[in-house]
Write a protein that holds these residues in place. Structure first.
Motif, PDB file in Angstrom:
ATOM      1  N   GLY A  87      26.887   6.287  19.888  1.00 28.28           N
ATOM      2  CA  GLY A  87      27.713   6.740  21.008  1.00 28.28           C
ATOM      3  C   GLY A  87      28.763   7.750  20.613  1.00 28.28           C
ATOM      4  N   GLY A  88      28.399   8.703  19.766  1.00 25.95           N
ATOM      5  CA  GLY A  88      29.360   9.712  19.343  1.00 25.95           C
ATOM      6  C   GLY A  88      30.459   9.156  18.463  1.00 25.95           C
ATOM      7  N   GLY A  89      30.181   8.041  17.783  1.00 26.15           N
ATOM      8  CA  GLY A  89      31.168   7.427  16.898  1.00 26.15           C
ATOM      9  C   GLY A  89      31.946   6.312  17.540  1.00 26.15           C
ATOM     10  N   LYS A  90      31.762   6.073  18.844  1.00 27.67           N
ATOM     11  CA  LYS A  90      32.545   5.057  19.555  1.00 27.67           C
ATOM     12  C   LYS A  90      31.721   3.827  19.938  1.00 27.67           C
ATOM     13  CE  LYS A  90      35.775   8.399  21.635  1.00 27.67           C
ATOM     14  NZ  LYS A  90      35.230   9.599  20.980  1.00 27.67           N
ATOM     15  N   GLY A  91      30.407   3.822  19.594  1.00 28.70           N
ATOM     16  CA  GLY A  91      29.527   2.724  20.015  1.00 28.70           C
ATOM     17  C   GLY A  91      29.383   1.633  18.971  1.00 28.70           C
ATOM     18  N   GLY A  92      28.239   0.943  19.041  1.00 32.53           N
ATOM     19  CA  GLY A  92      27.991  -0.186  18.151  1.00 32.53           C
ATOM     20  C   GLY A  92      27.623   0.227  16.739  1.00 32.53           C
ATOM     21  N   MET A  93      27.621  -0.762  15.844  1.00 28.01           N
ATOM     22  CA  MET A  93      27.345  -0.520  14.432  1.00 28.01           C
ATOM     23  C   MET A  93      25.843  -0.560  14.152  1.00 28.01           C
ATOM     24  SD  MET A  93      28.561  -2.772  11.147  1.00 28.01           S
ATOM     25  CE  MET A  93      30.305  -2.543  11.463  1.00 28.01           C
ATOM     26  N   ARG A  94      25.388   0.392  13.364  1.00 29.29           N
ATOM     27  CA  ARG A  94      23.994   0.440  12.899  1.00 29.29           C
ATOM     28  C   ARG A  94      23.983   0.665  11.388  1.00 29.29           C
ATOM     29  NH1 ARG A  94      19.965  -1.470  15.693  1.00 29.29           N
ATOM     30  NH2 ARG A  94      18.523   0.167  15.014  1.00 29.29           N
ATOM     31  N   LEU A  95      22.821   0.474  10.801  1.00 32.21           N
ATOM     32  CA  LEU A  95      22.671   0.576   9.346  1.00 32.21           C
ATOM     33  C   LEU A  95      21.641   1.635   8.994  1.00 32.21           C
ATOM     34  CD1 LEU A  95      23.145  -0.610   6.430  1.00 32.21           C
ATOM     35  CD2 LEU A  95      21.244  -2.168   6.924  1.00 32.21           C
ATOM     36  N   LYS A  96      21.981   2.524   8.096  1.00 31.44           N
ATOM     37  CA  LYS A  96      21.015   3.503   7.589  1.00 31.44           C
ATOM     38  C   LYS A  96      20.047   2.826   6.625  1.00 31.44           C
ATOM     39  CE  LYS A  96      23.867   7.755   7.461  1.00 31.44           C
ATOM     40  NZ  LYS A  96      24.375   8.791   6.535  1.00 31.44           N
ATOM     41  N   ARG A  97      18.759   3.011   6.849  1.00 34.19           N
ATOM     42  CA  ARG A  97      17.736   2.519   5.918  1.00 34.19           C
ATOM     43  C   ARG A  97      17.078   3.749   5.291  1.00 34.19           C
ATOM     44  NH1 ARG A  97      17.399  -2.822   6.268  1.00 34.19           N
ATOM     45  NH2 ARG A  97      18.044  -3.844   8.208  1.00 34.19           N
ATOM     46  N   TYR A  98      17.361   3.969   4.031  1.00 33.62           N
ATOM     47  CA  TYR A  98      16.944   5.200   3.357  1.00 33.62           C
ATOM     48  C   TYR A  98      15.467   5.165   2.976  1.00 33.62           C
ATOM     49  CZ  TYR A  98      21.841   6.586   3.014  1.00 33.62           C
ATOM     50  OH  TYR A  98      23.127   6.963   3.302  1.00 33.62           O
ATOM     51  N   LEU A  99      14.818   6.300   3.147  1.00 35.94           N
ATOM     52  CA  LEU A  99      13.395   6.414   2.830  1.00 35.94           C
ATOM     53  C   LEU A  99      13.118   6.078   1.378  1.00 35.94           C
ATOM     54  CD1 LEU A  99      10.477   7.247   3.417  1.00 35.94           C
ATOM     55  CD2 LEU A  99      11.152   9.635   3.084  1.00 35.94           C
ATOM     56  N   ASP A 100      13.998   6.559   0.460  1.00 32.39           N
ATOM     57  CA  ASP A 100      13.719   6.353  -0.961  1.00 32.39           C
ATOM     58  C   ASP A 100      13.948   4.915  -1.427  1.00 32.39           C
ATOM     59  OD1 ASP A 100      16.477   6.222  -1.001  1.00 32.39           O
ATOM     60  OD2 ASP A 100      16.755   8.173  -1.935  1.00 32.39           O
ATOM     61  N   THR A 101      14.393   4.029  -0.524  1.00 31.43           N
ATOM     62  CA  THR A 101      14.530   2.612  -0.873  1.00 31.43           C
ATOM     63  C   THR A 101      13.455   1.748  -0.214  1.00 31.43           C
ATOM     64  OG1 THR A 101      16.013   2.103   0.991  1.00 31.43           O
ATOM     65  CG2 THR A 101      17.036   2.897  -1.057  1.00 31.43           C
ATOM     66  N   LEU A 148       0.844  -1.188   0.000  1.00 33.75           N
ATOM     67  CA  LEU A 148       0.000   0.000   0.000  1.00 33.75           C
ATOM     68  C   LEU A 148       0.882   1.242   0.000  1.00 33.75           C
ATOM     69  CD1 LEU A 148      -2.534  -1.133   2.750  1.00 33.75           C
ATOM     70  CD2 LEU A 148      -2.834  -1.284   0.273  1.00 33.75           C
ATOM     71  N   ALA A 149       0.280   2.362  -0.317  1.00 35.04           N
ATOM     72  CA  ALA A 149       1.028   3.618  -0.300  1.00 35.04           C
ATOM     73  C   ALA A 149       1.506   3.913   1.119  1.00 35.04           C
ATOM     74  CB  ALA A 149       0.149   4.756  -0.811  1.00 35.04           C
ATOM     75  N   ARG A 150       2.674   4.485   1.219  1.00 39.29           N
ATOM     76  CA  ARG A 150       3.211   4.844   2.529  1.00 39.29           C
ATOM     77  C   ARG A 150       2.397   5.991   3.130  1.00 39.29           C
ATOM     78  NH1 ARG A 150       7.912   2.791   3.910  1.00 39.29           N
ATOM     79  NH2 ARG A 150       8.294   4.494   5.365  1.00 39.29           N
ATOM     80  N   THR A 151       2.325   6.009   4.450  1.00 36.57           N
ATOM     81  CA  THR A 151       1.600   7.061   5.154  1.00 36.57           C
ATOM     82  C   THR A 151       2.564   8.139   5.632  1.00 36.57           C
ATOM     83  OG1 THR A 151       1.813   5.987   7.310  1.00 36.57           O
ATOM     84  CG2 THR A 151      -0.087   5.353   5.942  1.00 36.57           C
ATOM     85  N   GLU A 152       2.020   9.317   5.942  1.00 37.44           N
ATOM     86  CA  GLU A 152       2.852  10.395   6.480  1.00 37.44           C
ATOM     87  C   GLU A 152       3.491   9.965   7.800  1.00 37.44           C
ATOM     88  OE1 GLU A 152       0.792  14.047   6.839  1.00 37.44           O
ATOM     89  OE2 GLU A 152       0.253  14.183   4.713  1.00 37.44           O
ATOM     90  N   GLU A 153       2.743   9.219   8.598  1.00 36.73           N
ATOM     91  CA  GLU A 153       3.267   8.744   9.884  1.00 36.73           C
ATOM     92  C   GLU A 153       4.479   7.852   9.681  1.00 36.73           C
ATOM     93  OE1 GLU A 153       1.756   6.224  13.821  1.00 36.73           O
ATOM     94  OE2 GLU A 153       0.404   6.577  12.128  1.00 36.73           O
ATOM     95  N   MET A 154       4.438   6.997   8.658  1.00 38.03           N
ATOM     96  CA  MET A 154       5.579   6.127   8.368  1.00 38.03           C
ATOM     97  C   MET A 154       6.794   6.952   7.936  1.00 38.03           C
ATOM     98  SD  MET A 154       3.559   3.142   6.267  1.00 38.03           S
ATOM     99  CE  MET A 154       5.040   2.227   5.821  1.00 38.03           C
TER     100      MET A 154
END
Length: 681
Positions: free
Chosen positions: A395-409, A263-269
């Motif tokens: 953590g200001g660059g010193k913490g754990g690894m995370r992944l960016k999930r881009y809106l346009d994908t 379905l189409a994405r919502t503004e809340e999403m």
């Protein structure tokens, strides 16, 4: 030259041939009701072939059954001699439209449609009678004659369909409803494409039985969902028990691997996505690991932290989200990295949940080429500058690894099985919309909202899909298809089937209501598209105007007499009828439409009248089929048709004065178009 058989295929015999090919030992002979010897299946022998153990006596098994089930199943396979007759006067945009509106009994219509549309329909939506004890159901007892049935009920309509009130006092209350639905669902499954699905509206009266029926017809593994549609915003307080606020929409697919569209994405999403690091693309934080460590051991490895130098591993049971080279490329956005075997089999085995002996050897880690304080400081500076790589650190660059999930994908919203009226409309909205379309008076009491059908089209159709509704009611499905095409530029085609049931008011029957709704809704859709195109900015692409026409077809008796009848069925005085085997009221177009299924040509095909060799012909789909039904067809006309080199050529028996003319036809086609398949009707 072959003749066209006027009867649809015998599906029982087709199934016997399929079984015989797999199990030749189960084929036997039996006598039918007329005493004729026919090929049959020895079911005891087949049972032995399919059983791994000897089974004697009655067997207990899980099954859903009711009185009349066998006959209902047989009815789905029973051939029909009914045909589709075109009605150009009732149609709109006859020459260009791809849409169909079929008047008549949907059981007969589905049997006829199976010849052309089997395996081609992407989506079926139906809103059958709910069996409330007050509505009508189809009575499919075709063993009775019209006169016999009329004496009992008087509910025999002009199209040959029988409608009867199914009162709760009827001892076969649920059985009759199941017997009505079963053969229609069996035929509906044949129409669905391998990636198709069916959605069925129903209330609590028969939802449990419908679920069992569909489990049997489509397979329990093909159950998609039991959708709760919030049909009202104001439940009635005078209902017995708990007032009903929702209705069911049962969804089944042709294949167990079917996946609904988004379905189409919502503004809340979308509000969850931002850019705290100054990245020009909004993103949200996601897990930098994926499941399946034991089965993806090559993606279980260490990555050295660019700021602290610590070796980071995925959590137990998980692995990296991308392949090694992709991960290396991303990490090079922080510093210079390389692959290196650090002989960490014990740690990777722990993550995979296996022994060290079982873990994959020589899986390389991604480590810094020059791990030192200078490298760490440069990576910290990179963090402070912002617009981080896709793999970033908390953590200001010193913490754990995370992944960016881009809106346009991101894909759209995954549909759930709860459809509130705020999203898909309610019954009051549907009735008000129909009332407005008909100038203040709604000619149908229980329409479905267009937004509800739009939701189904969104998740279960493609822009070029065929959409079928064989309990079409007020034709909500047609309006929804036209509006969906206007919205996304699609070319979906609808095929609607409706029995001409009487309705109150001045409209006469439900087919007249449905056809008029399509005309009015289509006109409104075109006006809206044209108005939107006027408002477009300079250079913008205008929205295409969708197909808002429809061809009206009627389920009727054949336009050409049945020449396969036994001689004893006719008296000597009647033999003159077959000098021309077309019935008196039949037009050439009627004859053509009766023949189309024999060539697997859809009823929406383009049909052009031309003159070839001094005779009128019908050119179907620009040379796929050329049909000539004029009398006195001579060599000049035959040669002209043959030189067009059609895939098929069709003639009537009455075209030829004698056998010499038929021989002439064969020779001319052998000369000018030997590959053309020639048939007569």
């Amino acid at each position: 030259m072959d003749k066209i058989n006027p009867t649809t295929p015998d599906l029982t015999q087709e199934n016997i041939e399929k079984i015989a090919a797999l199990f030749p030992d189960v084929v036997t002979e039996a006598t039918d009701a007329d005493g004729n010897v026919v090929r049959a299946i020895d079911f005891d022998a087949l049972k032995d072939d399919l059983s791994s153990a000897v089974v004697d006596g009655p067997r207990e098994r899980y099954q859903f059954t009711w009185p009349g089930k066998r006959e209902a199943k047989l009815e789905a396979r029973r051939p029909t001699k009914k045909v589709m007759r075109p009605n150009k006067e009732k149609s709109k945009d006859w020459d260009t439209t791809q849409n169909l509106y079929i008047e008549g009994d949907n059981l007969e219509a589905l049997k006829i449609m199976r010849e052309t549309y089997a395996g081609k329909v992407k989506l079926i939506y139906i809103d059958p009678p709910y069996n409330t004890g007050h509505d009508f159901v189809y009575d499919d007892d075709f063993s009775q004659t019209r006169e016999e049935y009329a004496e009992q009920s008087g509910d025999y309509d002009e199209q040959g369909g029988r409608l009867v009130a199914n009162l709760e006092s009827n001892g076969r209350f649920h059985s009759d409803w199941c017997s009505m639905m079963y053969p229609r669902l069996l035929l509906a499954r044949d129409l669905l494409s391998s990636d198709g699905a069916i959605f069925i509206s129903i209330d609590d009266n028969e939802s449990a039985n419908l679920r069992k029926l569909c489990d049997e017809v489509f397979g329990a593994s093909c159950f998609v969902g039991d959708i709760a549609w919030q049909k009202t915003y104001s439940p009635r307080n005078d209902s017995k028990g708990i007032p009903a606020e929702v209705e069911h929409i049962l969804a089944y697919s042709k294949s167990a691997e079917w996946i609904p569209g988004r379905l189409a994405r919502t503004e809340e999403m979308d509000e969850r996505y931002a850019s705290p690091d100054g990245d020009p693309r909004p993103w949200s934080s996601g897990d930098a690991a994926a499941p399946g460590a034991a089965t993806h051991q090559g993606m279980v490895y260490a990555i050295q932290h660019p700021v602290t130098g610590e070796l980071l591993y995925p959590p137990n049971g998980r692995c990296r989200p991308f392949g090694g080279y992709s991960m290396l490329e991303i990490m090079n956005g922080w510093a210079e990295y390389e692959f290196k075997n650090i002989h960490d089999e014990a740690r990777r085995a722990e993550i995979c949940g296996i022994s060290v002996d079982e873990v994959r050897k020589d899986v390389e880690a991604i480590v810094l080429k020059s791990p030192c304080e200078e490298t760490y400081a440069a990576a910290q500076k990179r963090y402070d500058e912002g617009n981080w790589p896709r793999l970033y650190f908390t953590g200001g660059g010193k913490g754990g690894m995370r992944l960016k999930r881009y809106l346009d994908t991101m894909d759209g919203k995954m549909p759930t099985n709860l459809w509130p009226y705020s999203e898909v409309g309610h019954t009051d909205e549907a009735k008000k919309g129909l009332k407005k379309l008909f100038g203040g008076s709604a000619p149908f009491d229980t329409p479905k909202p267009v937004r509800l059908l739009d939701r189904i089209l969104t998740i279960a159709s493609e822009p070029d899909s065929i959409v079928v509704d064989f309990f079409s009611g007020s034709a909500t499905t047609a309006e929804a298809v036209m509006r969906k095409n206007a919205e996304d530029g699609g070319a979906r085609r609808f095929v609607l089937v409706q029995l001409p049931e009487e309705v109150s008011g001045s409209w006469g029957d439900l087919c007249a209501v449905g056809e008029e709704r399509i005309r009015r809704a289509g006109t409104k859709v075109v006006e809206e598209v044209n108005a939107a195109n006027v408002q477009l900015e300079l250079g913008a692409e205008p929205r295409p105007v969708p197909d808002v026409g429809f061809r009206v077809l009627e389920v009727a008796e054949p336009a050409v007499r049945d020449e396969y009848a036994e001689p004893a069925q006719y008296e000597q005085s009647q033999l003159g009828l077959f000098a021309d085997n077309a019935v008196e009221s039949a037009s050439d177009l009627d004859v053509l439409f009766q023949a189309l299924p024999a060539f697997r040509i859809p009823y929406s095909a383009t049909i052009t009248e031309r003159e070839l060799g001094g005779k009128r012909v019908y050119d179907v789909n620009e040379g796929q089929l050329i049909a000539c039904f004029d009398e006195g067809v001579d060599a000049k006309a035959i040669e002209a048709i043959a030189k067009e080199r059609p895939l098929y050529a069709l003639f009537r028996d009455a075209c030829f004065a004698g056998d010499a003319d038929v021989s002439n036809l064969e020779e001319l086609f052998k000369t000018f178009s030997p590959d053309t398949i020639r048939k007569v009707i």
